[in-house]
Write a protein that holds these residues in place. Structure first.
Motif, PDB file in Angstrom:
ATOM      1  N   GLU A 102       0.854  -1.019   0.216  1.00  0.00           N
ATOM      2  CA  GLU A 102      -0.097   0.223   0.047  1.00  0.00           C
ATOM      3  C   GLU A 102       0.871   1.260   0.123  1.00  0.00           C
ATOM      4  N   ALA A 103       2.088   1.243   0.571  1.00  0.00           N
ATOM      5  CA  ALA A 103       3.035   2.252   0.552  1.00  0.00           C
ATOM      6  C   ALA A 103       3.595   2.600  -0.546  1.00  0.00           C
ATOM      7  N   ASP A 104       3.963   1.396  -1.470  1.00  0.00           N
ATOM      8  CA  ASP A 104       4.727   1.381  -2.516  1.00  0.00           C
ATOM      9  C   ASP A 104       3.897   1.948  -3.672  1.00  0.00           C
ATOM     10  N   ASP A 105       2.531   1.376  -3.745  1.00  0.00           N
ATOM     11  CA  ASP A 105       1.644   1.855  -4.939  1.00  0.00           C
ATOM     12  C   ASP A 105       0.138   2.142  -4.324  1.00  0.00           C
ATOM     13  N   PRO A 106      -0.196   3.249  -3.703  1.00  0.00           N
ATOM     14  CA  PRO A 106      -1.564   3.506  -3.223  1.00  0.00           C
ATOM     15  C   PRO A 106      -2.629   3.156  -4.303  1.00  0.00           C
ATOM     16  N   GLN A 107      -2.318   3.424  -5.536  1.00  0.00           N
ATOM     17  CA  GLN A 107      -3.523   3.542  -6.493  1.00  0.00           C
ATOM     18  C   GLN A 107      -3.908   1.737  -6.776  1.00  0.00           C
ATOM     19  N   ARG A 108      -2.918   0.923  -6.257  1.00  0.00           N
ATOM     20  CA  ARG A 108      -3.293  -0.600  -6.847  1.00  0.00           C
ATOM     21  C   ARG A 108      -4.150  -1.292  -5.897  1.00  0.00           C
ATOM     22  N   LEU A 109      -4.879  -2.158  -6.528  1.00  0.00           N
ATOM     23  CA  LEU A 109      -5.663  -3.052  -5.505  1.00  0.00           C
ATOM     24  C   LEU A 109      -4.993  -4.010  -4.938  1.00  0.00           C
ATOM     25  N   VAL A 110      -4.879  -4.063  -3.573  1.00  0.00           N
ATOM     26  CA  VAL A 110      -4.309  -5.228  -2.890  1.00  0.00           C
ATOM     27  C   VAL A 110      -5.151  -6.153  -2.321  1.00  0.00           C
ATOM     28  N   VAL A 111      -5.146  -7.468  -2.607  1.00  0.00           N
ATOM     29  CA  VAL A 111      -5.878  -8.630  -2.602  1.00  0.00           C
ATOM     30  C   VAL A 111      -5.448  -9.437  -1.501  1.00  0.00           C
ATOM     31  N   ALA A 112      -5.833  -9.716  -0.452  1.00  0.00           N
ATOM     32  CA  ALA A 112      -5.572 -10.595   0.367  1.00  0.00           C
ATOM     33  C   ALA A 112      -6.384 -11.953   0.524  1.00  0.00           C
ATOM     34  N   ASP A 113      -5.721 -12.982   0.205  1.00  0.00           N
ATOM     35  CA  ASP A 113      -6.588 -14.432   0.043  1.00  0.00           C
ATOM     36  C   ASP A 113      -6.483 -15.116   1.204  1.00  0.00           C
ATOM     37  N   ILE A 114      -7.411 -15.108   2.020  1.00  0.00           N
ATOM     38  CA  ILE A 114      -7.364 -15.687   3.281  1.00  0.00           C
ATOM     39  C   ILE A 114      -8.660 -16.648   3.600  1.00  0.00           C
ATOM     40  N   PRO A 115      -8.272 -17.885   3.335  1.00  0.00           N
ATOM     41  CA  PRO A 115      -9.454 -18.967   3.698  1.00  0.00           C
ATOM     42  C   PRO A 115     -10.267 -18.778   4.846  1.00  0.00           C
ATOM     43  N   LEU A 116      -9.576 -18.521   6.036  1.00  0.00           N
ATOM     44  CA  LEU A 116     -10.155 -18.625   7.556  1.00  0.00           C
ATOM     45  C   LEU A 116     -10.571 -16.914   7.905  1.00  0.00           C
ATOM     46  N   LEU A 117     -10.638 -16.150   6.747  1.00  0.00           N
ATOM     47  CA  LEU A 117     -10.846 -14.639   7.300  1.00  0.00           C
ATOM     48  C   LEU A 117     -11.882 -14.561   8.319  1.00  0.00           C
ATOM     49  N   TYR A 118     -13.055 -15.146   7.900  1.00  0.00           N
ATOM     50  CA  TYR A 118     -14.376 -14.970   8.855  1.00  0.00           C
ATOM     51  C   TYR A 118     -13.859 -15.658  10.070  1.00  0.00           C
ATOM     52  N   GLU A 119     -13.616 -17.135  10.062  1.00  0.00           N
ATOM     53  CA  GLU A 119     -13.339 -17.858  11.426  1.00  0.00           C
ATOM     54  C   GLU A 119     -12.213 -17.030  12.381  1.00  0.00           C
ATOM     55  N   SER A 120     -11.413 -16.424  11.709  1.00  0.00           N
ATOM     56  CA  SER A 120     -10.383 -15.729  12.373  1.00  0.00           C
ATOM     57  C   SER A 120     -10.786 -14.272  12.929  1.00  0.00           C
ATOM     58  N   LYS A 121     -11.839 -13.863  12.452  1.00  0.00           N
ATOM     59  CA  LYS A 121     -12.430 -12.464  12.708  1.00  0.00           C
ATOM     60  C   LYS A 121     -11.518 -11.490  12.317  1.00  0.00           C
ATOM     61  N   LEU A 122     -11.009 -11.509  10.906  1.00  0.00           N
ATOM     62  CA  LEU A 122     -10.242 -10.378  10.603  1.00  0.00           C
ATOM     63  C   LEU A 122     -10.718  -9.463   9.516  1.00  0.00           C
ATOM     64  N   GLU A 123     -12.241  -9.428   9.551  1.00  0.00           N
ATOM     65  CA  GLU A 123     -12.904  -8.585   8.797  1.00  0.00           C
ATOM     66  C   GLU A 123     -12.547  -7.035   8.854  1.00  0.00           C
ATOM     67  N   ASP A 124     -11.972  -6.497  10.052  1.00  0.00           N
ATOM     68  CA  ASP A 124     -11.682  -5.229  10.027  1.00  0.00           C
ATOM     69  C   ASP A 124     -10.403  -4.844   9.469  1.00  0.00           C
ATOM     70  N   LEU A 125      -9.601  -5.913   9.248  1.00  0.00           N
ATOM     71  CA  LEU A 125      -8.350  -5.543   8.652  1.00  0.00           C
ATOM     72  C   LEU A 125      -8.480  -4.750   7.131  1.00  0.00           C
ATOM     73  N   TYR A 126      -9.630  -5.217   6.719  1.00  0.00           N
ATOM     74  CA  TYR A 126      -9.697  -4.878   5.065  1.00  0.00           C
ATOM     75  C   TYR A 126     -10.830  -3.997   4.702  1.00  0.00           C
ATOM     76  N   ASP A 127     -10.727  -3.070   3.762  1.00  0.00           N
ATOM     77  CA  ASP A 127     -11.676  -2.052   3.356  1.00  0.00           C
ATOM     78  C   ASP A 127     -13.185  -2.836   3.152  1.00  0.00           C
ATOM     79  N   GLU A 128     -13.070  -4.090   2.414  1.00  0.00           N
ATOM     80  CA  GLU A 128     -14.312  -4.683   1.978  1.00  0.00           C
ATOM     81  C   GLU A 128     -13.672  -6.103   1.925  1.00  0.00           C
ATOM     82  N   ILE A 129     -14.834  -7.006   2.182  1.00  0.00           N
ATOM     83  CA  ILE A 129     -14.606  -8.294   1.805  1.00  0.00           C
ATOM     84  C   ILE A 129     -15.388  -8.911   0.769  1.00  0.00           C
TER      85      ILE A 129
END
Ligand code: COD
Ligand code: ATP
Length: 198
Positions: A102-129
């Motif tokens: 995000e620091a290197d290229d703020p215009q670019r979409l960053v996609v975090a592929d996380i199988p257990l995103l909801y199970e691990s309650k990580l929703e708040d780390l991302y703009d949208e799921i």
């Protein structure tokens, strides 16, 4: 902007993330990071061997993934023990890489592929799921076919995760991957356009 990409096992996250990368996104993949941490010499693998014993390794010192999978996917207690070792390390590395992209290229979409995103309650780390959805029966069929698993092994893996119908309800962006790849790509094109991505 960034999105968290999730879904169920074999619902099509990698298929979707590859297409997002083709469109210009940058990808951080929790499964890839998890595999890096299970390489010989890594402290996370050392902690896993400490817990499960050296019989969890192949003769060449690499992790016997089939064996560890057999232990953790048939026993929720064992799964929690493994997750307590691996998840904090995976999460920290994911966050480190995302901050850098995000620091290197703020215009670019960053996609975090996380199988257990909801199970691990990580929703708040991302703009949208974004949730990649297929009905359970299709998920089961694709999983058995791709990983050469029998029905029981495939069901154990599905049952280790939150019900995909619940994830579908929680999604900010829903991609239905039950039809052909063309149809899936069409939905991603609409997302791309709606977000004004270049
Ligand atoms: C147990 C291991 C060795 C099995 O390896 P295997 O090659 O059979 O599977 P692979 O790593 O390709 O994972 C395939 C899928 O299984 C699912 N899965 C993996 N670990 C878990 C878990 N703890 N709980 C639920 N589902 C899981 C995910 O959907 C993942 O995409 C491996 O999954 C592992 O190291 N898991 C612990 C780390 C972890 O929790 N990873 C999940 C993503 S952060
Ligand atoms: N639209 C589709 N039509 C038919 N087969 C598909 C479709 N999308 C994906 N597949 C196949 O289904 C399987 C699972 O897809 P994929 O590997 O992308 O899922 P995943 O969610 O990344 O899996 P995992 O959780 O294990 O990482 C693969 O064999 C893939 O080729």
């Amino acid at each position: 902007m960034n999105i968290g990409l999730t879904g169920g096992i074999a619902s099509g996250k990698s298929t979707v993330s590859q297409y997002l990368v083709k469109r210009g996104a940058v990808l951080i993949d929790a499964d890839v990071i998890s595999r890096e941490m299970m390489m010989p010499g890594h402290p996370v693998l050392a902690a896993v061997v400490h817990t499960y014993g050296p019989s969890i390794l192949n003769p060449d010192g690499t992790l016997n993934r089939k064996k560890l999978g057999g232990i953790i996917f048939s026993n929720p207690q064992e799964r929690k023990v493994l997750e307590a070792i691996t998840h904090p390390a995976i999460r920290e590395e994911m966050q480190r890489r995302m901050a850098k992209f995000e620091a290197d290229d703020p215009q670019r979409l960053v996609v975090a592929d996380i199988p257990l995103l909801y199970e691990s309650k990580l929703e708040d780390l991302y703009d949208e799921i974004m949730v990649v959805y297929v009905p359970r029966q299709i998920q089961l069929n694709r999983l058995m076919l791709r990983d050469n698993l029998n029905q029981q092994e495939a069901e154990d893996r599905l049952n280790a995760q939150m019900d995909i119908e619940v994830k579908r309800e929680m999604a900010d962006i829903l991609i239905d991957n039950s039809l052909g790849i063309d149809e899936t790509e069409r939905q991603i094109d609409i997302f791309w356009r709606d977000k004004g991505l270049l």
